[in-house]
Write a protein that holds these residues in place. Sequence first.
Motif, PDB file in Angstrom:
ATOM      1  N   GLY A  86       0.805  -1.212   0.000  1.00  0.00           N
ATOM      2  CA  GLY A  86       0.000   0.000   0.000  1.00  0.00           C
ATOM      3  C   GLY A  86       0.837   1.260   0.000  1.00  0.00           C
ATOM      4  N   SER A  87       0.148   2.386   0.052  1.00  0.00           N
ATOM      5  CA  SER A  87       0.857   3.661   0.153  1.00  0.00           C
ATOM      6  C   SER A  87      -0.005   4.663   0.895  1.00  0.00           C
ATOM      7  N   VAL A 104       5.047  13.322   2.348  1.00  0.00           N
ATOM      8  CA  VAL A 104       5.912  12.312   1.738  1.00  0.00           C
ATOM      9  C   VAL A 104       5.099  11.036   1.532  1.00  0.00           C
ATOM     10  N   LYS A 105       5.279  10.407   0.382  1.00  0.00           N
ATOM     11  CA  LYS A 105       4.601   9.147   0.089  1.00  0.00           C
ATOM     12  C   LYS A 105       5.431   7.999   0.656  1.00  0.00           C
ATOM     13  N   PHE A 130       2.998   4.895  12.568  1.00  0.00           N
ATOM     14  CA  PHE A 130       4.208   4.257  13.082  1.00  0.00           C
ATOM     15  C   PHE A 130       5.035   3.665  11.939  1.00  0.00           C
ATOM     16  N   ALA A 131       4.364   3.193  10.890  1.00  0.00           N
ATOM     17  CA  ALA A 131       5.087   2.695   9.705  1.00  0.00           C
ATOM     18  C   ALA A 131       5.863   3.827   9.046  1.00  0.00           C
ATOM     19  N   ASP A 148      14.915  13.807   0.087  1.00  0.00           N
ATOM     20  CA  ASP A 148      15.159  13.037  -1.137  1.00  0.00           C
ATOM     21  C   ASP A 148      13.858  12.506  -1.744  1.00  0.00           C
ATOM     22  N   HIS A 149      12.796  12.495  -0.950  1.00  0.00           N
ATOM     23  CA  HIS A 149      11.484  12.045  -1.425  1.00  0.00           C
ATOM     24  C   HIS A 149      10.651  13.194  -1.999  1.00  0.00           C
ATOM     25  N   LEU A 150      11.165  14.425  -1.914  1.00  0.00           N
ATOM     26  CA  LEU A 150      10.417  15.595  -2.379  1.00  0.00           C
ATOM     27  C   LEU A 150      10.697  15.872  -3.848  1.00  0.00           C
TER      28      LEU A 150
END
Length: 170
Positions: A86-87, A104-105, A130-131, A148-150
């Motif tokens: 999932g996301s 952030v995904k 928590f994940a 780095d996720h942006l």
Amino acid sequence: MSIRKILQYPEQVLRDETLPISNFDDSLRQLVDDMAETMYDAPGIGLAAPQIGESLKLIVVDISEDREDKQEFMAMVNPQITVHEGSQLDEEGCLSVPELTAKVKRFKKITVSYQDLEGNAMELVTEDRFAVVLQHEIDHLNGILFIDHLSSLKRNLYKKKVKKWLAHSS
């Protein structure tokens, strides 16, 4: 226990690959205690060893039900995400990336394999917030920061901001 300095982007140690831990001794327990005290003093909900200059595969995360009442944390040695699904999109910030929060995904549900402070193999399945925290901290162990996720635009704007701060502080 002692409060350690939290290093900030662009410190190189935040980008370095960390080393696995094989000695489960008093010095590891002392490091964990220092990290927990540092995390709560910041205040934060997670801290990875590289954030205090230690290139080791070690994180501490807050697991308190009610942070006002009692501080409880867990340490994870050599953690690895082994299963994910999932996301989700969640707001994140980082003690090593001051004055920035962004969506952030991340994976919605993860399984993490790790060792406890005695070296015992453990596994944890978690989801939602928590994940996200665990993924964020485990990223630190691989030299990855949440910026780095942006998008490259957001990341470059932040890098320019940091350059200005560094120019004014020297």
